[in-house]
Design an enzyme around this catalytic site. Structure first.
Site, PDB file in Angstrom:
ATOM      1  N   ARG A  79       0.810  -1.223   0.000  1.00 44.84           N
ATOM      2  CA  ARG A  79       0.000   0.000   0.000  1.00 44.84           C
ATOM      3  C   ARG A  79       0.845   1.276   0.000  1.00 44.84           C
ATOM      4  O   ARG A  79       1.923   1.307   0.591  1.00 44.84           O
ATOM      5  CB  ARG A  79      -0.929  -0.002   1.219  1.00 44.84           C
ATOM      6  CG  ARG A  79      -1.977  -1.088   1.152  1.00 44.84           C
ATOM      7  CD  ARG A  79      -2.684  -1.315   2.489  1.00 44.84           C
ATOM      8  NE  ARG A  79      -3.747  -2.291   2.325  1.00 44.84           N
ATOM      9  CZ  ARG A  79      -3.554  -3.614   2.389  1.00 44.84           C
ATOM     10  NH1 ARG A  79      -2.351  -4.113   2.630  1.00 44.84           N
ATOM     11  NH2 ARG A  79      -4.572  -4.445   2.221  1.00 44.84           N
ATOM     12  N   HIS A 104      -0.962  -2.590  -4.577  1.00 44.02           N
ATOM     13  CA  HIS A 104      -0.430  -3.529  -5.572  1.00 44.02           C
ATOM     14  C   HIS A 104      -0.441  -2.979  -6.995  1.00 44.02           C
ATOM     15  O   HIS A 104      -0.724  -3.700  -7.952  1.00 44.02           O
ATOM     16  CB  HIS A 104      -1.204  -4.841  -5.508  1.00 44.02           C
ATOM     17  CG  HIS A 104      -0.989  -5.631  -4.258  1.00 44.02           C
ATOM     18  ND1 HIS A 104       0.157  -5.536  -3.499  1.00 44.02           N
ATOM     19  CD2 HIS A 104      -1.790  -6.544  -3.625  1.00 44.02           C
ATOM     20  CE1 HIS A 104       0.061  -6.351  -2.454  1.00 44.02           C
ATOM     21  NE2 HIS A 104      -1.104  -6.952  -2.499  1.00 44.02           N
ATOM     22  N   HIS A 175       2.801 -12.987  -5.294  1.00 46.94           N
ATOM     23  CA  HIS A 175       1.702 -13.059  -4.325  1.00 46.94           C
ATOM     24  C   HIS A 175       1.112 -14.469  -4.231  1.00 46.94           C
ATOM     25  O   HIS A 175      -0.112 -14.625  -4.121  1.00 46.94           O
ATOM     26  CB  HIS A 175       0.621 -12.047  -4.703  1.00 46.94           C
ATOM     27  CG  HIS A 175      -0.164 -11.526  -3.541  1.00 46.94           C
ATOM     28  ND1 HIS A 175      -0.972 -12.341  -2.771  1.00 46.94           N
ATOM     29  CD2 HIS A 175      -0.277 -10.278  -3.028  1.00 46.94           C
ATOM     30  CE1 HIS A 175      -1.559 -11.610  -1.839  1.00 46.94           C
ATOM     31  NE2 HIS A 175      -1.140 -10.350  -1.969  1.00 46.94           N
ATOM     32  N   ASP A 235      -1.805  -9.611   8.551  1.00 40.55           N
ATOM     33  CA  ASP A 235      -1.577  -8.923   7.286  1.00 40.55           C
ATOM     34  C   ASP A 235      -0.563  -7.824   7.590  1.00 40.55           C
ATOM     35  O   ASP A 235      -0.877  -6.639   7.561  1.00 40.55           O
ATOM     36  CB  ASP A 235      -2.880  -8.347   6.720  1.00 40.55           C
ATOM     37  CG  ASP A 235      -2.743  -7.940   5.261  1.00 40.55           C
ATOM     38  OD1 ASP A 235      -1.630  -8.083   4.705  1.00 40.55           O
ATOM     39  OD2 ASP A 235      -3.741  -7.477   4.668  1.00 40.55           O
ATOM     40  N   GLU A 295       5.016 -12.534   1.150  1.00 34.61           N
ATOM     41  CA  GLU A 295       5.405 -11.660   0.049  1.00 34.61           C
ATOM     42  C   GLU A 295       6.689 -10.909   0.394  1.00 34.61           C
ATOM     43  O   GLU A 295       6.678  -9.978   1.194  1.00 34.61           O
ATOM     44  CB  GLU A 295       4.280 -10.661  -0.231  1.00 34.61           C
ATOM     45  CG  GLU A 295       2.918 -11.294  -0.446  1.00 34.61           C
ATOM     46  CD  GLU A 295       1.799 -10.341  -0.088  1.00 34.61           C
ATOM     47  OE1 GLU A 295       1.789  -9.216  -0.639  1.00 34.61           O
ATOM     48  OE2 GLU A 295       0.949 -10.687   0.758  1.00 34.61           O
TER      49      GLU A 295
END
Length: 331
Positions: A79, A104, A175, A235, A295
């Site tokens: 982000r 992304h 991803h 996350d 990631e």
């Protein structure tokens, strides 16, 4: 290595699938989005199945782009706050496709482009793409090369390079969601064990934008310095102890005790985003927690954080990044 016609986009553009196979590991790559459609590896009994979540057909990827299953993500993975950053005194407004933020690469990032593909040796595939100046609001014409190489022992190496004709920011990642029990085996977060060589994590606000300085993981649920069960609700970007390196160094290990499969991850990147797929919904053939995304990346919102490792790329420089996945078994 071989290729085959996989399908075509609604506008008629062909999408091909390339198949790499070596030392018991088989990888399928789509030219659409540079997607790792499947990664097949044996368990402790020798049974082979895909350990990467993916769709069987192109329609699945077109209907469900948001999870970014297996995709090559860019220009900027993760982000950017407000979809805005300033570079050399010049403001740049990006597409805001994640609430108030850019995520992304924007509305049509690299995951939604058809890449040119050609062999790069007996067991390697080279993907290339040119992103024009101003695409999704990013400055500079960016020429990108991604090489997927299946090396001796079934080791999968992803290498990225990019050059620009104007100052810009770049942050590329893959991803893939991993489930070492098999892509259709159910929950991964409930049984997989994870180790990450990171003593800090970037705390985030309600919009998952880094807030304040990175925080120590000691004594918190974010501490994966010793292998333990993953669980749900992650996350977050981990600040790897090694920092940015010119050669890939091992920084994580994922283990499924039920199948015995082990995935090791090495990278040149300074961070890794752990996402436990909590956002999967009922429209997908997978449930929340069925996959674990790891990631490798620079940190989210780095263009607005001078205290983070820089993601700026200037003319005459070459962006380089590597991530290496090793597949093994444990008794």
């Amino acid at each position: 290595m071989r290729s085959e016609l996989f399908d075509a986009l609604p506008d008629g553009t062909d999408v091909h699938r390339w198949i790499l196979e070596r030392d018991g590991v088989r990888v399928r790559v789509l030219t659409y989005g540079g997607i790792l459609q499947s990664v097949e590896a044996p368990d402790r009994e020798g049974a082979v199945t895909s350990v990467a979540l993916g769709f069987d057909d192109l329609a699945g990827y077109l209907a469900h782009p948001e999870p970014y299953l297996g995709a090559l993500v860019g220009r900027y993975a993760n982000r950017i706050a407000g979809g805005r950053f300033e570079l050399d005194g010049r403001p740049h407004q990006l597409a805001r496709n994640d609430g108030p933020n850019s995520l992304h690469g924007g509305e049509r990032g690299f995951d939604k482009r058809v890449w040119d593909a050609e062999p790069a040796g007996e067991h390697a595939l080279r993907l290339t793409l040119v992103s024009p100046d101003g695409e999704e609001g990013f400055p500079g014409r960016l020429a990108v090369t991604a090489t997927y190489a299946l090396e001796e022992g079934g080791v999968l190496r992803l290498s990225y390079e990019a050059v620009t004709d104007a100052p810009t920011v770049v942050n590329l990642t893959n991803h893939t969601y991993w489930n070492l029990g098999g892509a259709s085996s159910g929950s991964a977060v409930g049984g997989h064990e994870l180790r990450i060589a990171a003593g800090k994590v970037t705390a985030v606000d309600a919009h998952l934008i880094p807030a304040g300085a990175p925080q120590d993981v000691d004594g918190t649920r974010f501490d994966f310095r010793e292998s333990r069960k993953v669980g749900a609700g992650y996350d977050h970007n981990y600040v790897l102890d090694k920092g940015v390196t010119t050669a890939a160094e091992e920084i994580a290990e994922l283990h499924d005790p039920a199948s015995g499969r082990v995935l090791t991850i090495a990278t040149t990147e300074p961070g890794i985003q752990l996402y436990t797929s909590d956002g999967f919904d009922e429209t997908l053939p997978f449930a929340p927690g069925d996959g674990i995304a790891l990631e490798t990346q620079h940190f989210p919102d780095s263009p607005n954080r001078p205290d983070f490792p820089s993601t700026v790329l200037r003319p005459g420089e070459v962006y380089r990044s590597q991530t290496v996945y090793g597949f093994g078994v444990r008794a």
